[in-house]
Design a protein around this motif. Structure first.
Motif, PDB file in Angstrom:
ATOM      1  N   ALA A  15       3.740  -2.152   9.562  1.00  0.00           N
ATOM      2  CA  ALA A  15       2.483  -2.763  10.007  1.00  0.00           C
ATOM      3  C   ALA A  15       2.789  -4.106  10.661  1.00  0.00           C
ATOM      4  CB  ALA A  15       1.539  -2.944   8.825  1.00  0.00           C
ATOM      5  N   SER A  41      -3.775   2.628  -1.260  1.00  0.00           N
ATOM      6  CA  SER A  41      -3.845   1.341  -0.555  1.00  0.00           C
ATOM      7  C   SER A  41      -3.320   1.486   0.863  1.00  0.00           C
ATOM      8  CB  SER A  41      -3.030   0.278  -1.308  1.00  0.00           C
ATOM      9  OG  SER A  41      -3.553   0.029  -2.588  1.00  0.00           O
ATOM     10  N   LYS A  73      -5.730   3.358   3.248  1.00  0.00           N
ATOM     11  CA  LYS A  73      -6.836   2.491   3.676  1.00  0.00           C
ATOM     12  C   LYS A  73      -6.363   1.573   4.811  1.00  0.00           C
ATOM     13  CE  LYS A  73     -10.453   3.289   0.937  1.00  0.00           C
ATOM     14  NZ  LYS A  73     -11.809   3.620   1.453  1.00  0.00           N
ATOM     15  N   LEU A  74      -5.189   0.981   4.649  1.00  0.00           N
ATOM     16  CA  LEU A  74      -4.657   0.081   5.683  1.00  0.00           C
ATOM     17  C   LEU A  74      -4.346   0.844   6.969  1.00  0.00           C
ATOM     18  CD1 LEU A  74      -2.279  -2.089   3.461  1.00  0.00           C
ATOM     19  CD2 LEU A  74      -4.466  -2.801   4.446  1.00  0.00           C
ATOM     20  N   SER A  75      -3.822   2.052   6.812  1.00  0.00           N
ATOM     21  CA  SER A  75      -3.516   2.877   7.984  1.00  0.00           C
ATOM     22  C   SER A  75      -4.784   3.183   8.772  1.00  0.00           C
ATOM     23  CB  SER A  75      -2.849   4.187   7.527  1.00  0.00           C
ATOM     24  OG  SER A  75      -2.582   5.014   8.624  1.00  0.00           O
ATOM     25  N   MET A 131      -5.737   0.125  10.704  1.00  0.00           N
ATOM     26  CA  MET A 131      -4.799  -0.084  11.808  1.00  0.00           C
ATOM     27  C   MET A 131      -5.093   0.806  13.009  1.00  0.00           C
ATOM     28  SD  MET A 131      -1.173  -0.438   9.785  1.00  0.00           S
ATOM     29  CE  MET A 131      -0.264   0.199  11.186  1.00  0.00           C
ATOM     30  N   LEU A 141      -4.577  -5.477  11.799  1.00  0.00           N
ATOM     31  CA  LEU A 141      -4.641  -5.831  10.377  1.00  0.00           C
ATOM     32  C   LEU A 141      -4.767  -7.337  10.218  1.00  0.00           C
ATOM     33  CD1 LEU A 141      -2.017  -3.784   8.314  1.00  0.00           C
ATOM     34  CD2 LEU A 141      -4.497  -3.595   8.275  1.00  0.00           C
ATOM     35  N   ASP A 151      -7.274  -7.942   4.805  1.00  0.00           N
ATOM     36  CA  ASP A 151      -7.094  -6.508   4.573  1.00  0.00           C
ATOM     37  C   ASP A 151      -5.964  -6.268   3.575  1.00  0.00           C
ATOM     38  OD1 ASP A 151      -9.077  -5.843   6.502  1.00  0.00           O
ATOM     39  OD2 ASP A 151      -7.592  -6.035   8.102  1.00  0.00           O
ATOM     40  N   LEU A 152      -4.887  -7.042   3.724  1.00  0.00           N
ATOM     41  CA  LEU A 152      -3.761  -6.895   2.796  1.00  0.00           C
ATOM     42  C   LEU A 152      -4.186  -7.257   1.374  1.00  0.00           C
ATOM     43  CD1 LEU A 152      -0.741  -8.373   4.814  1.00  0.00           C
ATOM     44  CD2 LEU A 152      -1.575  -6.024   4.734  1.00  0.00           C
ATOM     45  N   TYR A 162      -6.345  -4.354  -0.138  1.00  0.00           N
ATOM     46  CA  TYR A 162      -5.647  -3.110  -0.462  1.00  0.00           C
ATOM     47  C   TYR A 162      -4.178  -3.413  -0.784  1.00  0.00           C
ATOM     48  CZ  TYR A 162      -9.871  -1.287   1.679  1.00  0.00           C
ATOM     49  OH  TYR A 162     -11.193  -1.028   1.973  1.00  0.00           O
ATOM     50  N   SER A 163      -3.972  -4.103  -1.864  1.00  0.00           N
ATOM     51  CA  SER A 163      -2.626  -4.540  -2.235  1.00  0.00           C
ATOM     52  C   SER A 163      -2.119  -3.903  -3.532  1.00  0.00           C
ATOM     53  CB  SER A 163      -2.599  -6.066  -2.393  1.00  0.00           C
ATOM     54  OG  SER A 163      -3.504  -6.468  -3.418  1.00  0.00           O
TER      55      SER A 163
END
Length: 583
Positions: free
Chosen positions: A66, A85, A88-90, A93, A98, A102-103, A106-107
């Protein structure tokens, strides 16, 4: 060997890697690797990778590359929670850049590795993640880092040093530039041997510790089928009431006992298997289409054997009239997902999809991703373009049904042409190497997934043409508990729609439901084999069958379709003889 390569990009980082997952697994087995990573800038290949690792007794390490503030980071899932997590980030993106927030959001259960060039992000990400490592790829970087939490981590985009040469062509294709303008040196971007890793890796203990932190199992989840709003009424009762009403609409007040008994049986199976909501959802969007004047096909496949489908107005085929077996569709002894394929007017199919998106939510009603690949002619066009070569003459010699290697083996004229043009021969050989790699994403022509939860709790989503698609192809959805529904756009329905409208303008009242099945002129088309342009009746083999069979009833026409398939084909001659009372 105990070492885990931690930064592997596959062909799912489109036009950035020469690595196909089956080849990666095969190579890992040869190298006796006990664990393996995938770290594409998407999660397209995760399920294929995960399945392949598990079936080959290799520990899967699921990661994702990322960017934050234009700096690269690599995130890894410790567990299924960490995997969630990442998906969700994908999803974020695929649509937006990002952000640090966001990090933070969903960490959970995520490990972060900062490549050497991104080491200045450490203070920021260290507040987010419990586990943060520095990655290095040279002894100089290792010395400059001078810390205990660092790992050797060099990008891997090829399985051998010789394959790294083709990465320059992929970059040129992706960027639309000439190969000579590529400046990246890819010579080290390959999977090292054990001996090479022993020379390079100064922190094997950290690599082992990192790998031991990761334990991922991706389960098949329950309760993901879409939920239809029954306004507080029990879903089984709601479905039964709809079916009773539908039965009366089809047969009036006097319903034959055989239909009542069949309906009771089908409903009991549907309720037992937990598919009431499924039927309600399909009934809803089919009836929406019909109410809006969107022509819907009468039914296809095994769903036509369901009386419930018939009385719900999903199909227009009476299964008892045609002696169709419900067990071909749903069988309590063999639990599989139901599959009702619906044909919609091609020009208005998107209206039905939009209805579902608005009703269930943008992330709960999604299309399915597919991939365009570098097929033979596409690979030639792309490679020749990067070399500023004209491929028109060469392309005309190629059969798109054959691979480039097969074309070369079977086409003497092609070989002669290549042998007389050394530059083109070299370009052709490059195209052979990259042929078959994934090139771009697209949307499945028919498939949709409707779910009771936001789909990016289960699979990554990708934003495409103003809607979301599942980030996994259709092959992996059912194993995760998701149900694919087919919304097929049929061009033939466009023709039929225009014909019906033109007839009605002329005062002829005709609908799909009232088209007579015993029209002699229509039947004569099949008997006389005048079927060019008629779907499934225009192939040479089918037309030869029609000439021998000479169908003259509707029942015989659909018998042709049932017989002209790989399994039953062997019975065609016997069937014709029985028709002609020869046996």
């Amino acid at each position: 060997m105990n070492y885990t390569p931690l930064y592997i990009k596959t062909e799912n980082s489109l036009l950035e890697s020469m690595i196909k997952i089956p080849d990666l697994i095969k190579k890992a087995k040869e190298m006796n690797l006990k664990s393996l990573s995938i770290t594409d800038r998407s999660m397209f290949g995760v399920m294929e990778f995960y399945r392949a690792c598990i079936s080959n007794d290799i520990k899967p390490i699921i990661g994702m590359e990322a960017s934050i503030d234009s700096k690269c980071i690599v995130l890894y899932a410790k567990s299924y929670l960490g995997y969630q997590s990442l998906i969700k980030l994908s999803t974020i993106m695929s649509k937006d850049d990002l952000k640090i927030d966001d990090l933070y959001q969903y960490s959970k259960d995520v490990i972060c590795i900062l490549p050497f060039e991104s080491r200045n992000l450490y203070e920021e990400v260290n507040k987010i993640y419990e586990d943060v490592y520095f990655g290095y790829s040279t002894l100089e970087e290792y010395t400059l880092l001078n810390c205990s939490n660092c790992l050797y981590m060099e990008e891997i985009r090829a399985l051998s040093p010789s394959d790294t040469v083709y990465l320059e062509y992929l970059e040129a294709i992706k960027k639309g530039i000439l190969k000579k303008d590529v400046v990246t040196n890819y010579s080290k971007f390959y999977l090292k041997t054990e001996e090479e890793y022993q020379k390079l890796d100064y922190t094997i203990e950290n690599n082992i510790r990192f790998t031991n932190q990761i334990h991922i199992e991706i389960p098949k989840r329950e309760g993901l089928l879409p939920i239809y709003d029954t306004k507080g009424i029990d879903k089984e009762k709601y479905l039964r009431n709809l079916c009773k009403e539908g039965l009366k609409k089809r047969f009036g007040e006097s319903v034959p006992k055989i239909y009542i008994e069949r309906l009771k049986y089908e409903l009991s199976v549907i309720e037992k298997m937990g598919f009431c909501n499924y039927f309600l959802v399909v009934h809803d969007y089919v009836n929406y289409a019909k109410e809006k004047g969107i022509l819907v096909g009468p039914g296809r496949g095994s769903a036509a054997s369901s009386l419930v489908s018939y009385v719900l107005n999903i199909t227009d085929i009476d299964p008892i009239r045609y002696n169709l077996l419900f067990e071909r569709f749903l069988n309590p002894e063999r639990v599989t997902m139901p599959d009702i394929d619906i044909d919609f007017l091609d020009s208005r199919r998107d209206e039905v999809i939009q209805y579902c998106v608005e009703k269930y939510g943008m992330k709960r009603s999604c299309g399915i991703v597919t991939f365009g690949t570098l097929a033979s002619k596409q690979a030639i066009r792309d490679v020749f373009r990067t070399l500023d070569l004209d491929c028109d003459t060469l392309s005309k010699m190629l059969s798109s049904k054959l691979s480039l290697a097969e074309n070369r083996c079977q086409n003497q004229k092609l070989n002669q042409y290549l042998n007389n043009n050394i530059e083109m021969k070299k370009a052709y050989e490059v195209a052979m190497k990259i042929e078959g790699l994934k090139r771009h994403t697209s949307s499945h022509a028919a498939g949709m997934v409707i779910s009771s939860v936001d789909l990016d709790e289960v699979v990554p989503l990708v934003y495409h043409d103003s809607m979301y698609l599942t980030g996994y192809s259709m092959n992996y959805l059912e194993d995760l508990g998701l149900l694919k529904m087919d919304f097929l756009g049929l061009k033939n329905l466009n023709i039929m729609d225009r014909v019906l409208k033109d007839l009605n303008k002329d005062g002829i009242s005709l609908t799909m439901d009232t088209i007579p099945l015993n029209d002699k002129k229509a039947l004569h088309i099949f008997e006389s084999v005048n079927t060019v342009g008629i779907f499934q009746f225009e192939s040479e083999g089918m037309m030869n069958f029609l000439r021998k069979f000479k169908p003259n009833t509707f029942d015989e026409i659909y018998a042709c379709l049932a017989l002209y398939r790989p399994g039953p084909m062997g019975n065609i001659d016997t069937y014709i003889k029985r028709k002609n009372k020869e046996i």
